[in-house]
Scaffold this active site. Sequence first.
Site, short mmCIF file in Angstrom:
data_model
loop_
_atom_site.label_atom_id
_atom_site.label_comp_id
_atom_site.label_asym_id
_atom_site.label_seq_id
_atom_site.Cartn_x
_atom_site.Cartn_y
_atom_site.Cartn_z
N GLN A 199 0.82 -1.21 0.00
CA GLN A 199 0.00 0.00 0.00
C GLN A 199 0.85 1.27 0.00
O GLN A 199 0.37 2.34 -0.34
CB GLN A 199 -0.93 0.03 1.23
CG GLN A 199 -1.98 -1.07 1.19
CD GLN A 199 -2.89 -0.98 2.40
OE1 GLN A 199 -2.59 -1.52 3.45
NE2 GLN A 199 -3.99 -0.26 2.27
N CYS A 249 -10.86 -0.19 3.42
CA CYS A 249 -9.43 -0.27 3.10
C CYS A 249 -8.94 1.12 2.69
O CYS A 249 -9.60 1.80 1.90
CB CYS A 249 -9.22 -1.26 1.95
SG CYS A 249 -7.49 -1.40 1.46
N LEU A 250 -7.80 1.51 3.21
CA LEU A 250 -7.23 2.82 2.88
C LEU A 250 -6.90 2.93 1.39
O LEU A 250 -6.84 4.03 0.85
CB LEU A 250 -5.97 3.08 3.71
CG LEU A 250 -6.18 3.16 5.23
CD1 LEU A 250 -4.83 3.25 5.94
CD2 LEU A 250 -7.06 4.33 5.60
N HIS A 294 -7.14 -9.40 6.50
CA HIS A 294 -7.27 -8.34 5.48
C HIS A 294 -5.88 -7.91 4.99
O HIS A 294 -5.64 -7.81 3.79
CB HIS A 294 -8.03 -7.14 6.08
CG HIS A 294 -8.12 -5.96 5.17
ND1 HIS A 294 -9.30 -5.54 4.59
CD2 HIS A 294 -7.16 -5.09 4.73
CE1 HIS A 294 -9.05 -4.48 3.83
NE2 HIS A 294 -7.76 -4.18 3.90
N GLU A 295 -4.96 -7.68 5.94
CA GLU A 295 -3.62 -7.22 5.55
C GLU A 295 -2.87 -8.31 4.77
O GLU A 295 -2.15 -8.01 3.83
CB GLU A 295 -2.80 -6.79 6.78
CG GLU A 295 -3.38 -5.62 7.56
CD GLU A 295 -3.87 -4.48 6.68
OE1 GLU A 295 -3.23 -4.19 5.66
OE2 GLU A 295 -4.92 -3.89 7.01
N HIS A 323 -3.52 -8.34 1.14
CA HIS A 323 -2.72 -7.38 0.36
C HIS A 323 -1.43 -8.02 -0.14
O HIS A 323 -0.91 -7.65 -1.19
CB HIS A 323 -2.35 -6.16 1.21
CG HIS A 323 -3.46 -5.14 1.30
ND1 HIS A 323 -3.90 -4.42 0.23
CD2 HIS A 323 -4.21 -4.73 2.35
CE1 HIS A 323 -4.86 -3.60 0.61
NE2 HIS A 323 -5.07 -3.76 1.90
#
Length: 181
Positions: A53, A95-96, A138-139, A142
Amino acid sequence: MAILPILTAPHPILEAKAREVAADEFGEDLVKLLDDMAETMYDAPGVGLAAPQVGDGRRIVCIDSGEDGGSGLLKMANPTITQRSKETITWEETCLSVPDVEVKVSRNKRITVTWQDALTGEPRSQEFQNFEAVIVQHELDHLIGTVLLDRVSRFKRSRYLQKEKKRRRSVKKDEASVPAK
Ligand code: NI
């Protein structure tokens, strides 16, 4: 410490599979990256951030649920889920890297995660449940190039992509209007 720019989907680094942190990469530089990631996460504000990210394609994440009695800030290199409960939990995730999108995702309610300490490379292991387990899963998504946008309906996806295109055009316009020095 520094606040890093957060990439938004669609972006090739967000879609790529992250690589393992190599044995000779542990140390001060990796700690600094994780400190910057943590500062970026708190500033956003968010509860987790993965290295892709912020444009770094390695298996690195930080999380902090901010919950009373929670684990606090954890910085993980090469995290892997080694155990998953059969029981699942559904959470409305954000999510950012996918602004203004919320999507319900079903995750394992309890997981065991192993990772390596950023400074020393020492192995760590911990069990997580509920919200923290959701954040870690979630992470880790990524790190395999999966973002929430891959989990939404086609309608929501195309609406997001249109908005994102418009947002990027206006950012470009703002940049163009800054007088050159
Ligand atoms: Ni995310």
